[in-house]
Design a protein around this motif. Sequence first.
Motif, PDB file in Angstrom:
ATOM      1  N   GLN A  18      -1.675 -14.080 -25.113  1.00 27.01           N
ATOM      2  CA  GLN A  18      -1.497 -15.493 -24.787  1.00 27.01           C
ATOM      3  C   GLN A  18      -0.005 -15.798 -24.866  1.00 27.01           C
ATOM      4  O   GLN A  18       0.656 -15.409 -25.825  1.00 27.01           O
ATOM      5  CB  GLN A  18      -2.241 -16.379 -25.773  1.00 27.01           C
ATOM      6  N   PRO A  29       3.721 -18.070  -9.837  1.00 29.74           N
ATOM      7  CA  PRO A  29       3.115 -17.602 -11.094  1.00 29.74           C
ATOM      8  C   PRO A  29       2.597 -16.166 -11.006  1.00 29.74           C
ATOM      9  O   PRO A  29       2.765 -15.385 -11.932  1.00 29.74           O
ATOM     10  CB  PRO A  29       1.967 -18.590 -11.319  1.00 29.74           C
ATOM     11  N   SER A  30       2.005 -15.795  -9.883  1.00 28.37           N
ATOM     12  CA  SER A  30       1.493 -14.429  -9.749  1.00 28.37           C
ATOM     13  C   SER A  30       2.613 -13.399  -9.805  1.00 28.37           C
ATOM     14  O   SER A  30       2.428 -12.296 -10.338  1.00 28.37           O
ATOM     15  CB  SER A  30       0.695 -14.285  -8.452  1.00 28.37           C
ATOM     16  N   PHE A  66      -5.174 -15.427 -16.151  1.00 27.28           N
ATOM     17  CA  PHE A  66      -5.422 -16.863 -16.128  1.00 27.28           C
ATOM     18  C   PHE A  66      -4.126 -17.562 -16.484  1.00 27.28           C
ATOM     19  O   PHE A  66      -3.436 -17.167 -17.426  1.00 27.28           O
ATOM     20  CB  PHE A  66      -6.505 -17.256 -17.138  1.00 27.28           C
ATOM     21  N   MET A  67      -3.785 -18.592 -15.734  1.00 23.80           N
ATOM     22  CA  MET A  67      -2.590 -19.376 -16.011  1.00 23.80           C
ATOM     23  C   MET A  67      -2.935 -20.832 -15.781  1.00 23.80           C
ATOM     24  O   MET A  67      -3.662 -21.162 -14.848  1.00 23.80           O
ATOM     25  CB  MET A  67      -1.438 -18.946 -15.100  1.00 23.80           C
ATOM     26  N   SER A  68      -2.408 -21.689 -16.644  1.00 24.57           N
ATOM     27  CA  SER A  68      -2.642 -23.119 -16.506  1.00 24.57           C
ATOM     28  C   SER A  68      -1.355 -23.863 -16.822  1.00 24.57           C
ATOM     29  O   SER A  68      -0.514 -23.361 -17.564  1.00 24.57           O
ATOM     30  CB  SER A  68      -3.755 -23.551 -17.467  1.00 24.57           C
ATOM     31  N   THR A  69      -1.219 -25.032 -16.263  1.00 25.45           N
ATOM     32  CA  THR A  69      -0.056 -25.864 -16.570  1.00 25.45           C
ATOM     33  C   THR A  69      -0.360 -26.719 -17.796  1.00 25.45           C
ATOM     34  O   THR A  69      -1.515 -26.947 -18.145  1.00 25.45           O
ATOM     35  CB  THR A  69       0.298 -26.788 -15.391  1.00 25.45           C
ATOM     36  N   LEU A  70       0.691 -27.179 -18.426  1.00 19.89           N
ATOM     37  CA  LEU A  70       0.544 -28.082 -19.570  1.00 19.89           C
ATOM     38  C   LEU A  70       0.572 -29.508 -19.037  1.00 19.89           C
ATOM     39  O   LEU A  70       1.604 -30.127 -18.956  1.00 19.89           O
ATOM     40  CB  LEU A  70       1.690 -27.872 -20.565  1.00 19.89           C
ATOM     41  N   SER A  71      -0.575 -29.987 -18.658  1.00 20.47           N
ATOM     42  CA  SER A  71      -0.599 -31.329 -18.084  1.00 20.47           C
ATOM     43  C   SER A  71      -1.197 -32.356 -19.031  1.00 20.47           C
ATOM     44  O   SER A  71      -0.692 -33.453 -19.152  1.00 20.47           O
ATOM     45  CB  SER A  71      -1.371 -31.313 -16.765  1.00 20.47           C
ATOM     46  N   HIS A  72      -2.271 -31.985 -19.726  1.00 21.81           N
ATOM     47  CA  HIS A  72      -2.955 -32.960 -20.576  1.00 21.81           C
ATOM     48  C   HIS A  72      -2.612 -32.809 -22.053  1.00 21.81           C
ATOM     49  O   HIS A  72      -2.991 -33.640 -22.861  1.00 21.81           O
ATOM     50  CB  HIS A  72      -4.460 -32.842 -20.401  1.00 21.81           C
ATOM     51  N   LYS A  75       3.403 -29.110 -25.024  1.00 19.27           N
ATOM     52  CA  LYS A  75       3.819 -27.723 -25.265  1.00 19.27           C
ATOM     53  C   LYS A  75       3.648 -27.379 -26.741  1.00 19.27           C
ATOM     54  O   LYS A  75       3.237 -26.277 -27.086  1.00 19.27           O
ATOM     55  CB  LYS A  75       5.270 -27.555 -24.831  1.00 19.27           C
ATOM     56  N   VAL A  78      -0.074 -26.535 -27.553  1.00 22.53           N
ATOM     57  CA  VAL A  78      -0.449 -25.217 -27.060  1.00 22.53           C
ATOM     58  C   VAL A  78       0.226 -24.131 -27.894  1.00 22.53           C
ATOM     59  O   VAL A  78      -0.404 -23.140 -28.284  1.00 22.53           O
ATOM     60  CB  VAL A  78      -0.112 -25.058 -25.568  1.00 22.53           C
TER      61      VAL A  78
END
Length: 84
Positions: A18, A29-30, A66-72, A75, A78
């Motif tokens: 992680q 991102p890829s 798997f990748m996700s943005t920090l939107s909700h 930083k 997480v």
Amino acid sequence: MGHSVKIANMEVLPDHIQMVISFLPKLAPSSIVKAFKGGSAKQWFIQFPETKPLLGNGYLWSPIFFMSTLSHVSKEVVSQYIAS
């Protein structure tokens, strides 16, 4: 990639890693994941060449990620999750 990607936090687990990373929006991102996986596999096989025949397909990493943005969440939230 160079200095355009920053690892803010990382946790190595038995079956996955992680990371919280920051990178410029112009980067795909890829491509970042491919660079991490390719570079780390290369270093692994340099240090432990005897392990390559033990892998059925000869690859250290699965092609899946798997990748996700920090939107909700922030930083910090997480990073704290990864650290614990």
